[in-house]
Design an enzyme around this catalytic site. Sequence first.
Site, mmCIF file in Angstrom:
data_model
loop_
_atom_site.group_PDB
_atom_site.id
_atom_site.type_symbol
_atom_site.label_atom_id
_atom_site.label_comp_id
_atom_site.label_asym_id
_atom_site.label_seq_id
_atom_site.Cartn_x
_atom_site.Cartn_y
_atom_site.Cartn_z
ATOM 1 C CB CYS A 48 -22.470 4.754 -15.621
ATOM 2 S SG CYS A 48 -21.276 6.107 -15.478
ATOM 3 C CB CYS A 93 -14.113 3.401 -14.434
ATOM 4 S SG CYS A 93 -15.026 4.952 -14.365
ATOM 5 C CB CYS A 138 -18.121 3.064 -21.444
ATOM 6 S SG CYS A 138 -17.503 4.568 -20.640
ATOM 7 C CB CYS A 146 -18.171 -0.338 -17.765
ATOM 8 S SG CYS A 146 -18.573 0.148 -16.073
ATOM 9 C CG ASP A 153 -8.302 4.327 -4.759
ATOM 10 O OD1 ASP A 153 -9.533 4.224 -4.876
ATOM 11 O OD2 ASP A 153 -7.514 3.844 -5.587
ATOM 12 C CE1 TYR A 206 -6.617 3.242 -0.809
ATOM 13 C CE2 TYR A 206 -4.250 3.432 -0.436
ATOM 14 C CZ TYR A 206 -5.332 2.750 -0.953
ATOM 15 O OH TYR A 206 -5.143 1.575 -1.595
ATOM 16 C CD GLU A 246 -2.961 -0.768 -0.163
ATOM 17 O OE1 GLU A 246 -2.951 0.353 -0.714
ATOM 18 O OE2 GLU A 246 -3.642 -1.707 -0.591
#
Length: 321
Positions: free
Chosen positions: A212, A196, A203, A206, A141, A123, A40
């Site tokens: 959306c 995305c 798209c 997606c 995030d 985060y 991370e």
Amino acid sequence: MSTPHEAAQLHSRLLGWFAEAARELPWRGGATPWGVFVSEVMLQQTPVVRVEPVWHEWMRRWPTPTALAAEAPGEAVRAWGRLGYPRRALRLHAAATAMRDEHGGEVPPTEAELLTLPGVGVYTAAAVAAFAFGERTTVVDTNIRRVLARARSAQQYPAPALTRAELALAASLVPEDREEAATWNVAVMELGALVCTARSPQCDACPIADLCAWRLAGSPAHDGPPRRGQAWHGTDRQARGALLAVLRESDGPVTRAALAAAVPDEVRRERCLDGLVSDGLVEPLARGRFQLPGASQAGPAPERAVEAPAVPEPAEARYAG
DNA sequence: AATCCGTGGCG
DNA sequence: TCGCCAAGGAT
């Protein structure tokens, strides 16, 4: 704003997509909390493809917080390589030391404890709690912000800074179930990373394109203030990077002359050197020499300083001033 | 709140 | 080519 039915639809679509499309990353599934923690921090502003090899090397050398804490901080900076923002390496070392001294040598499992560690913000604390310990947290995030901005707010891009409304929206969408919540967080991140995306969203691929809000509004272009990029050429950041690269690539102390080859402008070079020293990234020695911090305690001190190269490196590899 | 802090790849 | 962007944090 949204009905429970809509939220449930989002959940099943995204979780189903994630089960199919998720990348197999080494810090997912089977990694220790320490491994997740290191990943991370490395992933803060650095892409996955560059992190992977360095993460493997760190896990090999320092499989536990205690192992890293036993090293000189300069070794962490050196092993950081070219991931960028090398203060993160220093903070990772400091976090490992805190884990050794205050947490029994383990990564603390709660967001509140994680937040006290150097280099850990909102985060990272949420991400480690969720991905290493399965906690039900709200992870936010840049990927999640962008996905939610589009899917729920019909905006191409989120606001420059995290808003209360965004946080509330993200929190409202986290599933109640603990395990499902952890998967949800990583699934939304993954959608932002793979589908995305900021530049050219896919798209067609997606799983929630028909839900959306941005798509349903006709994919309107960003209307807010232009997003400011960061300057690079001729900045202190560039010079600091060039100076630290010389230190990283040298086994022992480096002369000021060697650093002058990397950053010719004396005023800038000395200012950046001072900054690096006060940041703890560079340790000044006698007679105008420098090294990565604490290098002497990691092994026998090298006898000879590295001199300035007779032939300068290509101009583009140096700081041009 | 606005700035600063690295690095490299891609559209 | 070059600006934009990448699992942010600290001050």
